[in-house]
Design a protein around this motif. Sequence first.
Motif, PDB file in Angstrom:
ATOM      1  N   LYS A 180      38.262  53.383  45.152  1.00  0.00           N
ATOM      2  CA  LYS A 180      36.859  52.715  45.115  1.00  0.00           C
ATOM      3  C   LYS A 180      36.634  51.578  43.887  1.00  0.00           C
ATOM      4  CE  LYS A 180      32.239  52.870  46.712  1.00  0.00           C
ATOM      5  NZ  LYS A 180      31.460  52.178  45.299  1.00  0.00           N
ATOM      6  N   ARG A 181      36.811  52.477  42.716  1.00  0.00           N
ATOM      7  CA  ARG A 181      36.738  52.002  41.342  1.00  0.00           C
ATOM      8  C   ARG A 181      37.522  50.683  41.656  1.00  0.00           C
ATOM      9  NH1 ARG A 181      36.024  55.342  36.023  1.00  0.00           N
ATOM     10  NH2 ARG A 181      35.012  53.311  35.471  1.00  0.00           N
ATOM     11  N   MET A 182      38.693  50.767  41.764  1.00  0.00           N
ATOM     12  CA  MET A 182      39.747  49.588  41.797  1.00  0.00           C
ATOM     13  C   MET A 182      39.224  48.646  42.106  1.00  0.00           C
ATOM     14  SD  MET A 182      43.752  51.126  42.489  1.00  0.00           S
ATOM     15  CE  MET A 182      44.292  49.299  42.217  1.00  0.00           C
ATOM     16  N   ARG A 183      38.475  48.468  43.490  1.00  0.00           N
ATOM     17  CA  ARG A 183      37.996  47.449  44.087  1.00  0.00           C
ATOM     18  C   ARG A 183      36.722  47.145  43.583  1.00  0.00           C
ATOM     19  NH1 ARG A 183      38.756  51.124  48.695  1.00  0.00           N
ATOM     20  NH2 ARG A 183      36.474  51.350  48.911  1.00  0.00           N
ATOM     21  N   ASP A 184      35.583  47.961  43.417  1.00  0.00           N
ATOM     22  CA  ASP A 184      34.491  47.642  42.841  1.00  0.00           C
ATOM     23  C   ASP A 184      34.550  46.945  41.348  1.00  0.00           C
ATOM     24  OD1 ASP A 184      33.573  48.460  45.210  1.00  0.00           O
ATOM     25  OD2 ASP A 184      32.623  50.296  44.441  1.00  0.00           O
ATOM     26  N   GLU A 185      35.215  47.603  40.432  1.00  0.00           N
ATOM     27  CA  GLU A 185      35.221  47.026  39.042  1.00  0.00           C
ATOM     28  C   GLU A 185      36.388  45.875  38.783  1.00  0.00           C
ATOM     29  OE1 GLU A 185      34.952  50.321  36.536  1.00  0.00           O
ATOM     30  OE2 GLU A 185      33.779  51.479  38.041  1.00  0.00           O
ATOM     31  N   HIS A 186      37.099  45.428  39.923  1.00  0.00           N
ATOM     32  CA  HIS A 186      38.006  44.453  39.607  1.00  0.00           C
ATOM     33  C   HIS A 186      39.218  44.890  38.929  1.00  0.00           C
ATOM     34  CE1 HIS A 186      34.991  40.786  40.208  1.00  0.00           C
ATOM     35  NE2 HIS A 186      34.232  42.037  40.303  1.00  0.00           N
ATOM     36  N   LEU A 187      39.673  46.130  38.913  1.00  0.00           N
ATOM     37  CA  LEU A 187      40.580  46.886  38.278  1.00  0.00           C
ATOM     38  C   LEU A 187      42.028  46.151  39.017  1.00  0.00           C
ATOM     39  CD1 LEU A 187      38.877  50.340  37.551  1.00  0.00           C
ATOM     40  CD2 LEU A 187      39.121  48.148  35.985  1.00  0.00           C
ATOM     41  N   GLY A 188      42.575  45.117  38.601  1.00  0.00           N
ATOM     42  CA  GLY A 188      43.553  44.652  39.456  1.00  0.00           C
ATOM     43  C   GLY A 188      43.414  43.697  40.658  1.00  0.00           C
ATOM     44  N   TYR A 189      42.217  43.428  40.993  1.00  0.00           N
ATOM     45  CA  TYR A 189      41.850  42.440  41.912  1.00  0.00           C
ATOM     46  C   TYR A 189      40.795  41.515  41.342  1.00  0.00           C
ATOM     47  CZ  TYR A 189      43.514  46.061  45.476  1.00  0.00           C
ATOM     48  OH  TYR A 189      44.226  46.949  46.043  1.00  0.00           O
ATOM     49  N   GLY A 190      41.005  40.483  42.252  1.00  0.00           N
ATOM     50  CA  GLY A 190      39.849  39.468  42.343  1.00  0.00           C
ATOM     51  C   GLY A 190      38.889  39.771  43.585  1.00  0.00           C
ATOM     52  N   LEU A 191      37.418  39.584  43.308  1.00  0.00           N
ATOM     53  CA  LEU A 191      36.644  40.045  44.648  1.00  0.00           C
ATOM     54  C   LEU A 191      35.832  38.443  45.000  1.00  0.00           C
ATOM     55  CD1 LEU A 191      35.033  43.061  43.245  1.00  0.00           C
ATOM     56  CD2 LEU A 191      36.786  42.945  44.843  1.00  0.00           C
ATOM     57  N   GLU A 192      35.967  38.504  46.293  1.00  0.00           N
ATOM     58  CA  GLU A 192      34.907  37.187  46.673  1.00  0.00           C
ATOM     59  C   GLU A 192      34.288  37.691  47.904  1.00  0.00           C
ATOM     60  OE1 GLU A 192      35.414  33.752  46.094  1.00  0.00           O
ATOM     61  OE2 GLU A 192      37.046  33.755  44.500  1.00  0.00           O
ATOM     62  N   GLU A 193      33.175  37.053  48.400  1.00  0.00           N
ATOM     63  CA  GLU A 193      32.269  37.198  49.735  1.00  0.00           C
ATOM     64  C   GLU A 193      32.757  36.284  50.467  1.00  0.00           C
ATOM     65  OE1 GLU A 193      27.913  37.397  50.976  1.00  0.00           O
ATOM     66  OE2 GLU A 193      28.702  39.017  49.681  1.00  0.00           O
ATOM     67  N   VAL A 194      33.270  36.673  52.016  1.00  0.00           N
ATOM     68  CA  VAL A 194      33.614  35.753  53.168  1.00  0.00           C
ATOM     69  C   VAL A 194      32.650  36.165  54.243  1.00  0.00           C
ATOM     70  CG1 VAL A 194      35.703  34.823  54.232  1.00  0.00           C
ATOM     71  CG2 VAL A 194      35.917  35.674  52.155  1.00  0.00           C
ATOM     72  N   GLU A 195      31.907  34.994  54.611  1.00  0.00           N
ATOM     73  CA  GLU A 195      31.154  35.134  55.722  1.00  0.00           C
ATOM     74  C   GLU A 195      30.331  36.290  55.769  1.00  0.00           C
ATOM     75  OE1 GLU A 195      30.727  32.718  58.139  1.00  0.00           O
ATOM     76  OE2 GLU A 195      31.762  31.579  56.668  1.00  0.00           O
ATOM     77  N   GLY A 196      29.794  36.845  54.543  1.00  0.00           N
ATOM     78  CA  GLY A 196      29.095  37.776  54.498  1.00  0.00           C
ATOM     79  C   GLY A 196      29.920  39.332  54.040  1.00  0.00           C
ATOM     80  N   VAL A 197      31.232  39.068  54.165  1.00  0.00           N
ATOM     81  CA  VAL A 197      32.071  40.247  54.245  1.00  0.00           C
ATOM     82  C   VAL A 197      32.956  40.323  52.734  1.00  0.00           C
ATOM     83  CG1 VAL A 197      33.967  41.646  55.226  1.00  0.00           C
ATOM     84  CG2 VAL A 197      32.350  40.614  56.638  1.00  0.00           C
ATOM     85  N   MET A 198      32.733  41.287  52.174  1.00  0.00           N
ATOM     86  CA  MET A 198      33.384  41.114  50.838  1.00  0.00           C
ATOM     87  C   MET A 198      35.254  41.387  50.910  1.00  0.00           C
ATOM     88  SD  MET A 198      33.206  40.754  47.654  1.00  0.00           S
ATOM     89  CE  MET A 198      31.425  41.294  47.267  1.00  0.00           C
ATOM     90  N   SER A 199      35.790  40.543  50.261  1.00  0.00           N
ATOM     91  CA  SER A 199      37.182  40.603  50.115  1.00  0.00           C
ATOM     92  C   SER A 199      37.651  40.983  48.836  1.00  0.00           C
ATOM     93  CB  SER A 199      37.916  39.382  50.624  1.00  0.00           C
ATOM     94  OG  SER A 199      37.628  38.445  49.615  1.00  0.00           O
TER      95      SER A 199
END
Length: 353
Positions: free
Chosen positions: A284-303
């Motif tokens: 979850k930390r990988m996702r939430d804190e951008h640890l290796g990922y980019g984050l974007e919201e698509v149609e109200g759903v986070m990717s």
Amino acid sequence: MNIIPAGSNNQDLAVNDLFHALDAKLKNKCVGYAFVISYKENFCTGNSGGFCRLQQDDHPRVMTVFEKYNCASVSKLVSSAALLLLLYKKEGVGLNSMMWEWLPSHWTMGNNIKTITFKELLTHTSGFRTSVRSYADLKKLIKDGINLNDKNDSYYNNSNYSLLRLIIPKLAGYSILSLKGLSESVIASKEPTQAETFANDYIDYCRKHIFEKLASMPDMSCTEPTLQPALFYDNEDTTKTGRHMGDQRLNAGSGGWVMTTLQMAHLFRSIHHTEKIMPAALAKRMRDEHLGYGLEEVEGVMSYFKSGGESLDGREYSSLTMGFANGVHIEMMTTSHMALKNIAWDAFKEWYH
């Protein structure tokens, strides 16, 4: 698995509809493509089309989800997961610890290098502005130092993850010969061996602590098959012979890992929807804190995603792993360049309601 509770308010959606949306955006748009759709820990479906070796190359063959490719920057997920596992298990060091202590001991630490944390490497906020991969270039990068003002903004840079090829083995306690205090001539003669040791130990650690946790991914490598490897092509001139990346061990960390599209999907499922590799809180930390990922919201759903690509003499290929907050994720590989992130988003938006 076709019908899944992945729509708004958990309403059922048909995976086949997403399948057809993706396939329509890829078919006949590139030399070859493959994709896999999963829901949480479950494989759902996949498809492929076109070719991974064309007629002008020996032994032409169609593209499949079983073809191995250097997955380019999707490799950053492997390095990020490996570092997080190490920091999770190691006493006295964490994400906000300074990274310089784990670099080769004979390197010169340039201006402000000692201010950079592990987290700043993972989030591309280290301040590095030169993107390099080789041992020699990384050594120069560290000697040149950084401008503190450059740490104010995120700046995507392969150097951040290339350094993990050196940091991970030292953190893990591998025995690497120190060159500190030796003469310049001796150092110059021994550095190529040290560079290879770092690369081999990085690969060994990732194999043992990530890939060997997954029964279908033994002996993962940063070297493409030498016998009739899958190739990538110039999408504008498909008469050119194909190319491949070959042995990328000495440049690994920011890229380099060789996987099939099915294996990319299995790795992603295992990191984020099981605890085979790491605790759920760490994933979850990988996702939430951008640890290796980019984050974007698509149609109200986070990717959360990592896309990648490489170019060699005009030949290009692309890779992608993208997960959504509703549990759906997509892995893709194309044998010529395509904007896979946008393709995945557009297909998802057409499908999701």
